[in-house]
Each structure stands twice: as structure tokens, then as C-alpha cells.
Design a protein around this motif. Sequence first.
Motif, PDB file in Angstrom:
ATOM      1  N   ASN A 389       0.823  -1.217   0.000  1.00  0.00           N
ATOM      2  CA  ASN A 389       0.000   0.000   0.000  1.00  0.00           C
ATOM      3  C   ASN A 389       0.855   1.266   0.000  1.00  0.00           C
ATOM      4  O   ASN A 389       0.391   2.346   0.378  1.00  0.00           O
ATOM      5  N   LYS A 390       2.139   1.084  -0.399  1.00  0.00           N
ATOM      6  CA  LYS A 390       3.091   2.186  -0.562  1.00  0.00           C
ATOM      7  C   LYS A 390       3.391   2.925   0.743  1.00  0.00           C
ATOM      8  O   LYS A 390       3.786   4.082   0.740  1.00  0.00           O
ATOM      9  N   LYS A 391       3.226   2.263   1.868  1.00  0.00           N
ATOM     10  CA  LYS A 391       3.575   2.841   3.162  1.00  0.00           C
ATOM     11  C   LYS A 391       4.955   2.322   3.552  1.00  0.00           C
ATOM     12  O   LYS A 391       5.139   1.568   4.513  1.00  0.00           O
ATOM     13  N   TYR A 392       5.941   2.772   2.777  1.00  0.00           N
ATOM     14  CA  TYR A 392       7.265   2.189   2.876  1.00  0.00           C
ATOM     15  C   TYR A 392       7.945   2.477   4.211  1.00  0.00           C
ATOM     16  O   TYR A 392       8.635   1.619   4.756  1.00  0.00           O
ATOM     17  N   LEU A 419      14.356  -4.896   4.060  1.00  0.00           N
ATOM     18  CA  LEU A 419      14.622  -3.548   4.583  1.00  0.00           C
ATOM     19  C   LEU A 419      15.316  -2.698   3.528  1.00  0.00           C
ATOM     20  O   LEU A 419      14.995  -1.519   3.337  1.00  0.00           O
ATOM     21  N   ALA A 420      16.255  -3.306   2.816  1.00  0.00           N
ATOM     22  CA  ALA A 420      16.942  -2.567   1.758  1.00  0.00           C
ATOM     23  C   ALA A 420      15.959  -2.130   0.677  1.00  0.00           C
ATOM     24  O   ALA A 420      15.981  -0.985   0.202  1.00  0.00           O
ATOM     25  N   ALA A 421      15.075  -3.052   0.300  1.00  0.00           N
ATOM     26  CA  ALA A 421      14.109  -2.743  -0.755  1.00  0.00           C
ATOM     27  C   ALA A 421      13.136  -1.653  -0.331  1.00  0.00           C
ATOM     28  O   ALA A 421      12.804  -0.751  -1.092  1.00  0.00           O
ATOM     29  N   TYR A 422      12.679  -1.716   0.924  1.00  0.00           N
ATOM     30  CA  TYR A 422      11.680  -0.761   1.380  1.00  0.00           C
ATOM     31  C   TYR A 422      12.278   0.614   1.667  1.00  0.00           C
ATOM     32  O   TYR A 422      11.806   1.642   1.190  1.00  0.00           O
ATOM     33  N   SER A 423      13.338   0.614   2.477  1.00  0.00           N
ATOM     34  CA  SER A 423      13.784   1.902   3.018  1.00  0.00           C
ATOM     35  C   SER A 423      14.806   2.603   2.141  1.00  0.00           C
ATOM     36  O   SER A 423      14.994   3.797   2.244  1.00  0.00           O
ATOM     37  N   GLN A 424      15.480   1.851   1.265  1.00  0.00           N
ATOM     38  CA  GLN A 424      16.504   2.495   0.442  1.00  0.00           C
ATOM     39  C   GLN A 424      15.996   2.724  -0.983  1.00  0.00           C
ATOM     40  O   GLN A 424      15.942   3.848  -1.459  1.00  0.00           O
ATOM     41  N   LYS A 425      15.582   1.635  -1.640  1.00  0.00           N
ATOM     42  CA  LYS A 425      15.194   1.770  -3.036  1.00  0.00           C
ATOM     43  C   LYS A 425      13.708   2.062  -3.216  1.00  0.00           C
ATOM     44  O   LYS A 425      13.286   2.381  -4.315  1.00  0.00           O
ATOM     45  N   LYS A 426      12.933   1.908  -2.146  1.00  0.00           N
ATOM     46  CA  LYS A 426      11.485   2.131  -2.222  1.00  0.00           C
ATOM     47  C   LYS A 426      10.846   1.318  -3.340  1.00  0.00           C
ATOM     48  O   LYS A 426       9.893   1.752  -3.981  1.00  0.00           O
ATOM     49  N   ASP A 427      11.400   0.134  -3.574  1.00  0.00           N
ATOM     50  CA  ASP A 427      10.922  -0.678  -4.687  1.00  0.00           C
ATOM     51  C   ASP A 427      10.327  -1.976  -4.134  1.00  0.00           C
ATOM     52  O   ASP A 427      11.040  -2.935  -3.864  1.00  0.00           O
TER      53      ASP A 427
END
Length: 442
Positions: A389-392, A419-427
Amino acid sequence: MLALGLVILFAQEVPPAATYLKLEIGTVAAHHPERLVGNITVVLNSDREALDSRQRGHLHRIRGAAWLHTGNIGEALKDFTAAARANPNDVDSVALQFGLRCRHLGALLGASKALDRLAEKYPERPFVRFAVGLKSFSPEANYPRAAREFSRAIEAEPNYPVMHFFRAQARVMVADFKGCLADTTHLLTTMTISEPMRPHVYQSHGEALARLGEPEKGLVFLRESHRLHHTPDVVVPLLVQLESIYGHPADVVRIGRDYVRRFPKDVVTIDRLVPALCRLGRATEAEEIAKTLLRHCPDSETACMRLVLAYDSQGRYGMAITTLTDYLRDHPDSLQIAGNLALALAVCPEDLWRDPKEAERLIQAVEKELEDTPIAAYQFARACVLGANKKYDEAAAILARLLKKPMTIQEAHHAMLALAAYSQKKDFRLTKQMMWCMFHDK
């Protein structure tokens, strides 16, 4: 095999009865119990007229002890009963008759009470204590008392392997794996044990090693137990579990496949078998096993989840989500299924079935319980739903908290990647398939 052995023994010269009249129960193990059974049978049949009642009773007593060493409780019971009938003052035979009768035939109140009276009268006799241990083990299932009684017997009669064997069994039942390992190590290194007893000792030894943090060593003994065991099914559940832990799916299937045909309701074994089949590309077979289990155990969350895994492995995501939805409808309080359904709706690879909003609604409905649970998989589910739901940032916060808690290497690996995907790349796309597979393959 025993019948063949007796035929051979009849053709050989058997020592005279006087040889066996000198033996005592505690010395049987040193005289090859299987051979002893055959030899005494020959003596009882050929010298019956020359033996008086007391002598025949003693021979039955010794043969009964030999039967115990071979694990044949039914035959041991017959001989100790005959010994007690021939010599009513033979306290050990009388006690063992009562103990084996309870152990072999079930909760017999008369035998149990008679044995208790005998134990009060002869509290220090080792074979009386051993008999009390036998009835405490089964049918009473009082395993702590059984272990204590076997210990008392061993203090007075330390060289009787069967006592150590039964104490090891009792210690397993009370989760005293260190004690069990001490008994089985003693049996395997310093005592003479019969070949029929060996697979049982290997089984207890292997389980104790596995439970004490040495599963790889335990696996060696369990494999050998399974190979030698005349009823190998008793070894299968733990053996399958260890083969699964060590990443041996082919061995899991080889050992477990026929077993679950006979025991289609064994949830623990099927829980390991289905993922192994899926890894080997046999997901349709896994599906049938899981369906059968769910039919037999409709309330089993494990059965539901393993059917979901089988569908997922075939790319049948709609069936996976439908199965979760149906189960949750019938079991609305199932936290595990709610979390899994939310995860499935959030990360399903097929757009047709993906529904991040419904996933978020499910997570919110059980949010308090999910926040309180220490199980990392549920927290991963929450993070995935939030990410979908894009609540990264919220997803990243959950994963960051998870990294501060104790978790398995696999969980930590997935958490770091997520964590890397969510908080860094937002992907979020980087984690979809990874999180789906991890959660369903717990």
C-alpha cells in the motif's frame, strides 16, 4: 528368523540343563539372549521329565529374562508367568509377571495392586522396582515415576541392559535428553545389547542427540535405526524432520512418502513432506497429500497452509487465496491464516488476485495480536501489506525492529533484503516473490 535359529539349534549339541540352572536374570545379557532362548527351549522340551517343578520354573525365569533382551514382551510374560506358577516364592518372577502383564495387556487393576503390595513388602529388590517401573511407564504413562523406579533398580542391579534401555525410554518422555543420552551411550559403549534391541537404542540415542543440539549426529543413528527397525514407521517422523532441516528433500520424500499413505493424518510429517515434494517438482502430488490431510483434519492450520503451498508451487495463486479465504471464513479467529491471507493478497504475482486494500483491512483487524506476537513471519506479513500500500516508511520501521530481535539466519537474511528494498530503493517489486516464498515455506 527365530524359528530358523531354533531349527539350527536342534541340530547342534545343547549344554545340559545344569548349565542354565546356574544362571541368574542379571547375567543373561552376557550369554547371547537369542541363543539362550533357543537352547533353553530345547532343554525344556527334551529334559522335561528329568526336571522338577523348581528347576523348570528357574529355566522359564531365565528364558523370560532372555526374551526381555530381545524385546519380546509377550513371550517374556509367558515365561515369567510359568516361573511364578512353578515357584510361588520366586519374588522376582512374580513381580515381573505382574509388571509385564500391565505393560503388555494394559491397565489390569488386579495385577497393578498385587505388584504395589509386593513392592511395599520388598522395596529394595531391583527386579521388583523394575516391574513397578514397567507398569508406571505403560499403561499408567507416569513417566517420571517410571524413570525413578528404573533408577532404583539400576542402583542395585547396574549390569542389566534392559533396565538402562527402559530408563532411556522414560527419560525421553520427560524430556530428560541428557539422561537418555547417558543411558544409551552406556548401552552402546560398555554393555552387551541384543540385535533386536539395537534399533530401539539407536532411535533413542539419535533423538537425544538431536534434541541436545547435535542433529547431524542424531541423524546418523536415526537412519541406522530406520534401516534395522522391524517397525521402521516409529522412526519416520523425527527422521523426516531432521532430513528436512538439513535440506535433503529427496530423503524426506523417500522416507516419508509411503509412510503418509499409511498415516494420512500425521500432520507433523506431512508438514515436512509437502515442501520437499514441491522442491522436487512434484507439487501435484503434494497437493493430493495436503487435500487428504485437510479432509481428515479440517481444523488444522498446517493442513491449510500446506495445501496453499502446493497451489502456490504450481502457480495457482487464485486457488491458494480461495483456500485461505474459505478456511478463515470457517475459523475467523485464526491469526495465522489471517496473516497469510493478508500477505497473499498483498504480494500475489497475479494482478487479478492482488488486493492490497483488502490485505490492509485484514491486518488492521488483527493488528493488536500481530503486534504482540513474537513470531517474525507475522511481522513480515504486516511489512509486506504496508509496502503493497506504498507505506514504505512504516514497513521499514517494522523490519528494523525485527532486526533487533533474535531470529533465525533465514529470517535475518530476508529481513535485511526487505529492509533494503523498502527503506533504500522504495521498490516493493524486489521483495514480492521473495517474501511470498519465505512466508509459505516456514
